[in-house]
Design a protein around this motif. Structure first.
Motif, PDB file in Angstrom:
ATOM      1  N   HIS A  82      29.884  -8.012   5.306  1.00 28.78           N
ATOM      2  CA  HIS A  82      29.477  -7.089   4.230  1.00 28.78           C
ATOM      3  C   HIS A  82      30.533  -6.810   3.194  1.00 28.78           C
ATOM      4  N   ILE A  83      31.828  -6.589   3.641  1.00 28.53           N
ATOM      5  CA  ILE A  83      32.944  -6.349   2.992  1.00 28.53           C
ATOM      6  C   ILE A  83      33.301  -7.803   1.942  1.00 28.53           C
ATOM      7  N   PHE A  84      32.789  -8.908   2.559  1.00 31.31           N
ATOM      8  CA  PHE A  84      32.780 -10.187   1.623  1.00 31.31           C
ATOM      9  C   PHE A  84      31.867 -10.412   0.579  1.00 31.31           C
ATOM     10  N   LEU A  85      30.685 -10.135   0.963  1.00 31.03           N
ATOM     11  CA  LEU A  85      29.576 -10.159   0.304  1.00 31.03           C
ATOM     12  C   LEU A  85      29.016  -9.036  -0.706  1.00 31.03           C
ATOM     13  N   GLY A 107      27.107 -13.958  13.115  1.00 30.83           N
ATOM     14  CA  GLY A 107      27.942 -12.884  12.814  1.00 30.83           C
ATOM     15  C   GLY A 107      29.295 -12.746  13.509  1.00 30.83           C
ATOM     16  N   ALA A 108      29.357 -13.408  14.571  1.00 31.53           N
ATOM     17  CA  ALA A 108      30.593 -13.242  15.437  1.00 31.53           C
ATOM     18  C   ALA A 108      31.509 -14.372  15.128  1.00 31.53           C
ATOM     19  N   LEU A 130      45.295  -8.190   7.818  1.00 27.42           N
ATOM     20  CA  LEU A 130      44.262  -7.355   8.527  1.00 27.42           C
ATOM     21  C   LEU A 130      43.022  -8.501   9.099  1.00 27.42           C
ATOM     22  N   ILE A 131      42.573  -8.067  10.153  1.00 22.97           N
ATOM     23  CA  ILE A 131      41.200  -8.766  10.691  1.00 22.97           C
ATOM     24  C   ILE A 131      40.149  -7.869  10.420  1.00 22.97           C
ATOM     25  N   CYS A 132      39.232  -8.185   9.906  1.00 22.13           N
ATOM     26  CA  CYS A 132      37.961  -7.355   9.580  1.00 22.13           C
ATOM     27  C   CYS A 132      36.670  -7.785  10.577  1.00 22.13           C
ATOM     28  N   LEU A 133      36.333  -6.885  11.296  1.00 24.51           N
ATOM     29  CA  LEU A 133      35.032  -7.105  12.078  1.00 24.51           C
ATOM     30  C   LEU A 133      33.586  -6.467  11.466  1.00 24.51           C
ATOM     31  N   GLU A 134      32.487  -6.841  11.819  1.00 21.01           N
ATOM     32  CA  GLU A 134      31.319  -5.977  11.489  1.00 21.01           C
ATOM     33  C   GLU A 134      30.543  -5.936  12.731  1.00 21.01           C
TER      34      GLU A 134
END
Length: 340
Positions: A82-85, A107-108, A130-134
């Motif tokens: 979501h952060i990217f798109l 998604g993983a 930073l590493i971002c997960l969703e």
């Protein structure tokens, strides 16, 4: 019958009464008792030292990036996150960071891929800030990112001294689907954002949680973004109801999603990975119908059903509190008729 998103939910009657009777004060002065209670409750539930009420999930994610990173840093995230798109390039526009997308599986991100993406100490490289997960992963169809995957990435991040942020807009869906407390997920991230206004049915707002020192700095970034709020207790009150009363019922949404997926999969021309429906999102492939997304959605709208295009030949359905099992059955019947 509105299957566009779980953001369309209206506040419950209990939430409306809580809004009407909320004790309020000026939150910029720290004097709103209701938002203070919400933040304390959220921090406890999420297993963090402190929390901050923000206006939206996007604001929560961007405040986290701004707080963690410096201009010129790089953030590592999944290629369809979501952060990217879906956050209008805010990470670059606001924080001045560049994104490093990694293609994941459902998604993983693979921990080994994340490890490779962390930059070395080289004058040519940006810092990995930073590493971002969703979790759950929206674009993957509401998939639950396994706890073990999050743990492996977190351990790599600790080794490399890179913080981890979780876009947990639907994290409570992941916890309910996995049958574990939400802290089983949040123990493997430094900060987390969760939405109150999706399946939990609050009218507005999200929570950003982390350490006390992090939230102190995040509060300043929220102010810089124009998010300093005044008598916000009227918005925080339904958030308290959401956290206390609306989490366990997410299981109903998951059951209705599975029922909808099973029904759609029996309609000629439609393809649904029924076993892949883990939470409240269903992705339906309509390519064999010969209809475009627009044609398909128009026919559904005429039949009283709303959904959204999600990819070329793919329609997304989302279940939520205002979608009942009976509505699912009716929707399947009508879609069968309009395809025929």
């Amino acid at each position: 019958m509105d299957f566009r998103s779980d953001t369309v939910t209206k506040p419950t009657e209990e939430m409306r009464k809580a809004m009407l009777n909320a004790e309020v004060g000026d939150d910029v002065y720290g004097e709103d008792p209701t938002v203070n209670r919400l933040e304390t409750l959220a921090a406890k539930i999420l297993g963090k030292e402190d929390a901050l009420f923000v206006t939206s999930g996007t604001q929560g994610n961007q405040v986290a990036i701004l707080t963690h990173c410096r201009p010129g840093d790089e953030i590592i995230l999944e290629a369809e996150s979501h952060i990217f798109l879906y956050e209008a390039g805010a990470a670059s526009a606001l924080a001045g960071v560049q994104t490093r997308p990694i293609r994941g599986i459902k998604g993983a991100m693979e921990p080994s891929d994340v490890k490779k993406a962390i930059r070395s100490d080289d004058i040519h490289h940006p810092y990995s800030g930073l590493i971002c997960l969703e979790n759950t992963h929206n674009k993957a169809g509401g998939k639950v990112i396994p706890i073990q995957t999050m743990k492996a990435i977190y351990e790599i991040a600790r080794e490399k001294d890179v913080p981890v942020h979780l876009d947990g807009a639907r994290l409570f869906n992941a916890a309910v689907a996995a049958g574990v407390p939400v802290t089983e997920f949040t123990q493997y991230v430094d900060t987390v954002q969760v939405c109150l206004s999706k399946g939990l049915s609050a009218p507005v707002g999200s929570i950003l949680a982390g350490s006390k020192s992090f939230i102190k700095e995040a509060r300043k970034w929220r102010k810089r973004l124009g998010g300093g709020l005044r008598q916000v207790g009227v918005l925080a009150a339904p958030g308290i109801v959401a956290l206390e009363k609306m989490v366990d019922r997410l299981a109903e949404d998951h059951a209705n999603a599975r029922q909808l997926a099973e029904g759609l999969s029996t309609i000629p021309g439609l393809q649904v990975d029924v076993d892949g429906v883990e939470t409240n999102i269903i992705l339906c492939n309509i390519k064999e119908t010969g209809l475009s997304n627009e044609q398909f959605l128009t026919r559904m709208k005429e039949a009283g059903i709303l959904a959204v295009p999600f990819d070329d030949g793919v329609i997304r359905f989302v279940t939520h509190r205002e979608v009942t099992g009976d509505m699912v059955q009716i929707a399947v019947q009508r879609i069968r008729q309009l395809i025929g």
